[in-house]
Structures are given as C-alpha cells and as structure tokens.
Design an enzyme around this catalytic site. Structure first.
Site, PDB file in Angstrom:
ATOM      1  CD  GLU A  78       2.392   0.698   7.530  1.00  0.00           C
ATOM      2  OE1 GLU A  78       1.823   0.759   6.414  1.00  0.00           O
ATOM      3  OE2 GLU A  78       2.307  -0.289   8.273  1.00  0.00           O
ATOM      4  CG  ASP A  79      -0.835   1.555   3.634  1.00  0.00           C
ATOM      5  OD1 ASP A  79      -0.487   1.296   4.812  1.00  0.00           O
ATOM      6  OD2 ASP A  79      -1.282   0.677   2.869  1.00  0.00           O
ATOM      7  CG  ASP A 115      -5.776  -4.151  -0.720  1.00  0.00           C
ATOM      8  OD1 ASP A 115      -5.333  -3.678   0.347  1.00  0.00           O
ATOM      9  OD2 ASP A 115      -6.052  -5.369  -0.857  1.00  0.00           O
ATOM     10  CE  LYS A 156      -9.094   3.046   9.151  1.00  0.00           C
ATOM     11  NZ  LYS A 156      -9.592   1.670   8.946  1.00  0.00           N
ATOM     12  CB  VAL A 178     -10.168   4.489   3.543  1.00  0.00           C
ATOM     13  CG1 VAL A 178     -11.107   5.386   4.326  1.00  0.00           C
ATOM     14  CG2 VAL A 178      -8.886   4.231   4.328  1.00  0.00           C
ATOM     15  N   GLY A 206       0.777  -1.243   0.000  1.00  0.00           N
ATOM     16  CA  GLY A 206       0.000   0.000   0.000  1.00  0.00           C
ATOM     17  C   GLY A 206       0.800   1.280   0.000  1.00  0.00           C
ATOM     18  NE  ARG A 241      -2.623  -3.233  -3.655  1.00  0.00           N
ATOM     19  CZ  ARG A 241      -2.525  -3.495  -2.362  1.00  0.00           C
ATOM     20  NH1 ARG A 241      -2.439  -2.515  -1.502  1.00  0.00           N
ATOM     21  NH2 ARG A 241      -2.550  -4.733  -1.913  1.00  0.00           N
ATOM     22  CG  ASP A 277      -7.171  -0.113  11.782  1.00  0.00           C
ATOM     23  OD1 ASP A 277      -7.900   0.792  12.197  1.00  0.00           O
ATOM     24  OD2 ASP A 277      -7.585  -1.266  11.614  1.00  0.00           O
TER      25      ASP A 277
HETATM   26  P1  5GP Z   1      -2.935  -2.279  12.137  1.00  0.00           P
HETATM   27  O1  5GP Z   1      -1.936  -3.305  12.572  1.00  0.00           O
HETATM   28  O2  5GP Z   1      -2.467  -0.853  12.360  1.00  0.00           O
HETATM   29  O3  5GP Z   1      -4.282  -2.522  12.784  1.00  0.00           O
HETATM   30  O4  5GP Z   1      -3.218  -2.525  10.610  1.00  0.00           O
HETATM   31  C1  5GP Z   1      -2.454  -1.934   9.644  1.00  0.00           C
HETATM   32  C2  5GP Z   1      -2.734  -2.537   8.293  1.00  0.00           C
HETATM   33  O5  5GP Z   1      -4.118  -2.901   8.120  1.00  0.00           O
HETATM   34  C3  5GP Z   1      -2.459  -1.482   7.239  1.00  0.00           C
HETATM   35  O6  5GP Z   1      -1.102  -1.468   6.862  1.00  0.00           O
HETATM   36  C4  5GP Z   1      -3.392  -1.903   6.123  1.00  0.00           C
HETATM   37  O7  5GP Z   1      -2.770  -2.899   5.343  1.00  0.00           O
HETATM   38  C5  5GP Z   1      -4.576  -2.519   6.842  1.00  0.00           C
HETATM   39  N1  5GP Z   1      -5.667  -1.529   7.013  1.00  0.00           N
HETATM   40  C6  5GP Z   1      -6.067  -0.941   8.145  1.00  0.00           C
HETATM   41  N2  5GP Z   1      -7.096  -0.094   7.947  1.00  0.00           N
HETATM   42  C7  5GP Z   1      -7.355  -0.158   6.615  1.00  0.00           C
HETATM   43  C8  5GP Z   1      -8.306   0.511   5.773  1.00  0.00           C
HETATM   44  O8  5GP Z   1      -9.142   1.341   6.184  1.00  0.00           O
HETATM   45  N3  5GP Z   1      -8.260   0.207   4.447  1.00  0.00           N
HETATM   46  C9  5GP Z   1      -7.356  -0.683   3.927  1.00  0.00           C
HETATM   47  N4  5GP Z   1      -7.407  -0.902   2.622  1.00  0.00           N
HETATM   48  N5  5GP Z   1      -6.449  -1.330   4.692  1.00  0.00           N
HETATM   49  C10 5GP Z   1      -6.440  -1.061   6.029  1.00  0.00           C
END
Ligand code: 5GP
Length: 182
Positions: A106-107, A166, A138, A160, A51, A172, A110
C-alpha cells in the site's frame, strides 16, 4: 487558489516530508528485511492501484526471494479526504491466492478502513500467509485495528502527494513525498 495566465492551477507542492534519498534508502532496507523474512518461500505482492505502483516497483527490485506481482483496484466511499470503510472492488486479482504467501503493498494507510476491508476479503480466500507493507502511515488517524508488518515512514496528519500519491490524479510522478500546499 491562484490561476496562471494559461488558466491551469499553480503547483500545490508544499513542504517535502520524505526526500528522494530517504525513500531510496528506506525501500532498500525494507527489501532486505522482507527478503530475510520470506527466505525459502515464494511471495505474491499485491499492489493496490494506483498509488502503490511506484513503491511496489522500487521495492520489488530489492527482493531476492522469488516473487510475482498482481494488482487490485478499489474505490472507497466517503469524502475526498475521509474514507468510510465501505469499499468497492474495481479490479480484482488475476490469480487465486489460496495457499500463497501474500504481501499487500500500500502507498499510505490513513484511517486503515480500506486496508481492513482488503484484509477481510483476502483472508476469506485462504492464503498461506497475509501481511501488509505500507510506505506511509498516519498513526494519529488510525481508526482500525490493522496490523502493518512493514512500515516505511510514519508521518503526521497532513495530506501528502508524490511518489504515487495524487491530488485529483496529479502529482503522482514527484520523486519525493510532499505536503499538499493550500
Ligand atoms: P484509509 O481507508 O486508510 O483512510 O484511506 C486509504 C486511502 O486514502 C489511501 O490508499 C489513499 O488512496 C487515500 N489517502 C489517505 N491519505 C492520503 C494522503 O495524505 N494523500 C493522498 N494522496 N491520498 C491519501
């Protein structure tokens, strides 16, 4: 979800949260800020596949400090919308980072659990500095105490797509960030 006559799912592009113009404007600001902060140093940008590729390549064009790029790919165990924090490295860095100034790109952050794992793993490799630049965060979902030095946009707790993000590997290429519609 409704199917078209061709049998492919109809596009699920919902409300646009960050327009193409806002992305370009903010990424240019971030580039200027990072260039100021790292003046006189050499930077290694570490993009997290897949991403972050879009964000990283745009951000890098706004940096005027010497910089190199490398990538890491990780898989996070958990459901499709919740990561567990248990992460497997699918592709490791090509170069050692000891003594280098590393900026993880990082994209989206979360829960922060994936990032927390990445930070632990990279810190153990003894970089000169280690920081994070995330296009989207977020804040309502953050469960991990990770410090994000540069943030593009704080967004509400919605799933999103676009600009690298994606849904089932699709969407993407959208030039903006939108909510995934039902
Ligand atoms: P975390 O470990 O911070 O909960 O998750 C991070 C990963 O979850 C991100 O790098 C991404 O790949 C995926 N992710 C989290 N939220 C979203 C979202 O709203 N949309 C998409 N497409 N991927 C997300």
């Amino acid at each position: 979800m409704a199917q078209t006559t061709a049998g492919t799912a109809a596009p699920r592009i919902g409300e646009v949260l960050v327009t193409e113009d806002r992305l370009a404007e903010r990424i240019s600001e971030l580039g200027a800020e990072i260039s100021r902060d790292y003046e006189g140093r050499e930077l290694l940008l570490v993009g997290i596949l897949k991403g972050a590729v879009f964000f990283l390549s745009d951000l890098m064009r706004h940096l005027d400090v010497p910089c190199e790029v490398d990538f890491m790919a990780v898989a996070s165990y958990g459901s499709s919308t919740d990561s567990s924090g248990v992460v497997r490295i699918l592709k490791d860095l090509d170069v050692p980072i000891q003594g280098r100034h590393v900026l993880i790109v990082e994209d989206i952050v979360d829960s922060g659990l994936t990032l927390s794992y990445l930070l632990r793993t990279m810190r153990a490799r003894d970089p000169a500095s280690l920081d994070v630049c995330a296009l989207l965060t977020k804040p309502d979902r953050l469960r991990s105490n990770v410090a994000i030095r540069y943030t593009g946009f704080e967004i509400p707790n919605r799933f999103v797509i676009g600009y690298g993000l994606d849904y089932g590997q699709r969407y993407r290429q959208l030039p903006y960030v939108a909510v995934l519609a039902d």
